[in-house]
Design a protein around this motif. Structure first.
Motif, short mmCIF file in Angstrom:
data_model
loop_
_atom_site.label_atom_id
_atom_site.label_comp_id
_atom_site.label_asym_id
_atom_site.label_seq_id
_atom_site.Cartn_x
_atom_site.Cartn_y
_atom_site.Cartn_z
N ARG A 162 32.53 35.05 34.58
CA ARG A 162 31.70 34.31 35.36
C ARG A 162 30.86 35.19 36.50
N HIS A 163 31.54 36.15 36.99
CA HIS A 163 31.16 36.62 38.15
C HIS A 163 30.80 38.21 37.84
N GLU A 164 31.17 38.86 36.81
CA GLU A 164 31.16 40.05 36.38
C GLU A 164 30.67 40.17 34.93
N PRO A 165 29.45 39.65 34.64
CA PRO A 165 29.10 39.48 33.11
C PRO A 165 29.07 40.78 32.31
N GLN A 166 28.64 41.85 33.32
CA GLN A 166 28.47 43.26 32.50
C GLN A 166 29.58 44.00 32.03
N VAL A 167 30.80 43.62 32.89
CA VAL A 167 31.99 44.10 32.65
C VAL A 167 32.36 43.10 31.48
N TRP A 168 32.59 41.80 31.66
CA TRP A 168 32.94 40.97 30.57
C TRP A 168 32.33 41.49 29.12
N ALA A 169 30.96 41.75 29.02
CA ALA A 169 30.23 42.10 27.93
C ALA A 169 30.94 43.20 27.35
N ASP A 170 31.58 44.17 28.00
CA ASP A 170 32.38 45.08 27.23
C ASP A 170 33.81 45.12 27.04
N THR A 171 34.27 43.83 27.58
CA THR A 171 35.78 43.51 27.46
C THR A 171 36.04 43.47 26.27
N ARG A 172 37.15 43.85 25.78
CA ARG A 172 37.83 43.66 24.40
C ARG A 172 39.25 43.50 24.47
N ARG A 173 39.73 44.08 25.49
CA ARG A 173 41.17 44.22 25.65
C ARG A 173 41.61 43.92 27.24
N PHE A 174 43.00 43.49 27.39
CA PHE A 174 43.33 43.43 28.82
C PHE A 174 44.71 44.00 29.03
N PHE A 175 44.90 44.71 30.12
CA PHE A 175 46.14 45.41 30.47
C PHE A 175 46.70 44.99 31.73
N MET A 176 47.96 45.34 31.67
CA MET A 176 48.72 45.03 33.03
C MET A 176 49.11 46.57 33.16
N ALA A 177 50.04 47.00 34.35
CA ALA A 177 50.30 48.22 34.50
C ALA A 177 51.49 48.83 33.57
N SER A 178 52.27 48.03 32.96
CA SER A 178 53.19 48.55 32.04
C SER A 178 52.55 49.10 30.86
N ASN A 179 51.76 47.86 30.24
CA ASN A 179 51.23 48.09 28.93
C ASN A 179 50.18 49.19 28.85
#
Length: 510
Positions: A162-179
């Motif tokens: 909602r708040h960072e649409p440019q970031v979201w447009a390129d987002t395909r994966r998500f991570f935490m520190a370990s993975n």
């Protein structure tokens, strides 16, 4: 910063002198430092290494880490430091880290912004309410075992969308520190079941799998990582990772997990009835149970070992308040503060502290809660404040234990872990709670549990094996019970009595 040999010389942990055989490497990325340990396959410690760091707070309620400098660069530095003193080849690697976090990334794994940290980051309050209303609170709890709070990953994903649409447009994966570290080391996009079970509302606690329809509703187009247990091998060190870190090509790497649960492995708190109490920047409790045991004021998750479950709680601050007071008093050494606080009577001569300096997670789930110091007189000094802070965190631990007791019998073992597990603090907690605590020889923390998990990947340790050696049992002193019962009742009444006033203070003027 040179790697430090274990006390008594390199290789002198439980079991005697070390040798030049295979080594196990564990690294943990915590809230305020990255720590690594090098052991042999029976838990003898060859060396440790640490890199301190700080969180970033770019706006009120935001708490972030830079994934390159804080996660990857420090990991590489710690690994190279330990490899320089390794007496033999590294046979396995495991990593853990703070969580649940959210780091949006491209399909190739390139981070797109700073990582949004666990429940201490409270930016997604509106998204929590929206998703709860849209999906239904009962439906969320029935599938994920938890209500949505600032600890959940789902609302953070919606916030970015909602708040960072440019970031979201390129987002395909998500991570935490370990993975993220596992991905950098092996090229594999995986996440352990425990970490996934804190990605509410995307993971089914009982069926132990992703819920694709909810993931698509919350974060359409997001590729969900392959699920593994923390005990499983995710992949092997690639040539590129070997060049960056110095690790041998082909070294097996486990799936990793969230730091607090790696810490439970470090002290063998993996059996039903065990409760781990972690003394750190935040205070954390994890009770191992045989089956999912949801409670509206706590977190219900899967455990580290396949088939296990946990009922857990976490404070937003504990050691952070201790450090705040130390810095406020000119960087007074802990030894001096302890010497001033230890002779004082239980209850700090009528002083009570609410340790909610950054809001509170469980069991309040109130990001607008604030700290309070009540009962001050001109007769109180620095030692009183220090003791009252330690007692305030102990009262919060008792609040958690009382909440767990609504669902479960008393824990069979309570094990103290973490860098803050110092004599005065553990004694106060046992006196306040009326519960004994076992203190292990090594309170290094999550990285030591990671080394054990690394042994699983290398085939050098096995599930059911235990490195733990307890050197002390802190038992409650009956003579303190009446004073602490009285102060605890004041503590429990103080938050509801001041909640409305604190919220008025937080409102903008005018």
């Amino acid at each position: 910063m040179a790697a430090e040999p274990s006390p008594g010389g390199r290789g002198t942990g439980p079991g005697g002198a070390g040798g030049d055989g295979p080594c196990l490497l564990g690294v943990d990325v915590g809230t305020s430092s990255t720590k690594g340990v090098l052991t042999d396959p029976v838990g003898r410690i060859h060396a440790t290494a640490t890199r301190p760091h700080r969180v970033s707070r770019p706006r009120p309620g935001w708490v972030e880490h830079d994934p390159e400098t804080t996660w990857w660069d420090e990991f590489v530095a710690v690994v190279r430091e330990l490899l320089a003193v390794a007496p033999g080849p590294v046979a396995g690697v495991a990593v853990s880290g703070i969580g649940p976090c959210l780091l949006p990334a491209t399909a190739a794994g390139r981070p797109l912004r700073a990582a949004i940290l666990y429940g201490v980051d409270t930016r997604a309050t509106a998204e929590i309410t929206e998703l709860t209303d849209r999906l239904g609170a009962d439906r969320i709890v029935a599938r994920s075992g938890n209500r949505l709070t600032s600890q959940a990953v789902g609302p953070k994903l919606l916030w970015v969308r909602r708040h960072e649409p440019q970031v979201w447009a390129d987002t395909r994966r998500f991570f935490m520190a370990s993975n993220l570290l596992v991905h950098r080391l092996t090229g594999e996009y995986v996440l352990d079941h425990h970490s996934a079970s804190q990605c509410d509302p995307l993971y089914d606690l009982r069926e132990q799998r992703w819920i694709p329809e909810l993931a698509e509703e919350v974060a359409p187009g997001l590729e969900l990582p392959r699920l593994l247990w923390p005990t499983e091998t995710a992949g092997r060190v690639t040539p590129a990772a070997a060049e960056a870190t110095g690790l041998p090509v082909g070294t097996p790497v486990t799936a990793g997990t969230i730091d607090a649960w790696a810490e439970s492995v470090s002290v063998g708190a993996t059996r039903p009835g065990d409760l781990m109490l972690m003394y750190g920047t935040t205070m954390f409790l994890s009770r191992v149970v045989e089956r999912p045991t949801p409670h509206p004021a706590l977190w219900s998750t899967v455990g580290v070992l396949p088939g296990s479950f946990c009922l857990a709680g976490g404070m937003a601050t504990s050691g952070a308040v201790v450090e705040w007071l130390r810095e406020l008093t000119g960087g007074t050494p802990y030894e001096r503060l302890t010497a001033e606080a230890e002779p004082l009577p239980p209850g700090a001569d009528g002083l009570v502290v609410l340790p909610y300096f950054a809001g509170e997670r469980t069991p309040l789930f109130d990001d607008r809660a604030r700290g309070a110091v009540v009962g001050l007189t001109l007769g109180h000094g620095r030692g009183h404040l220090y003791r009252a802070v330690l007692e305030g965190t102990a009262y919060a631990v008792r609040h958690h234990l009382d909440t767990m007791a609504e669902q479960l019998p008393p824990p069979e073992r309570m094990i103290a872990v973490g860098g803050g597990a110092r004599a005065l603090w553990t004694r106060i907690v046992s006196d306040v709670t009326g519960r004994p605590q076992l203190v292990p020889r090594h309170t290094i923390g999550a990285s030591y549990g990671d080394a054990f998990l690394a042994g699983l990947a290398a085939g050098l340790t096995r599930i059911g094996q235990d490195w733990t050696e307890f050197v002390d049992e802190v038992r409650p002193q009956p003579s303190t019970a009446a004073a602490y019962d009285r102060s605890y009742q004041v503590f429990r009444e103080l938050y509801p009595a001041t909640r409305a006033l604190v919220r008025r203070l937080g409102q903008p003027a005018g």
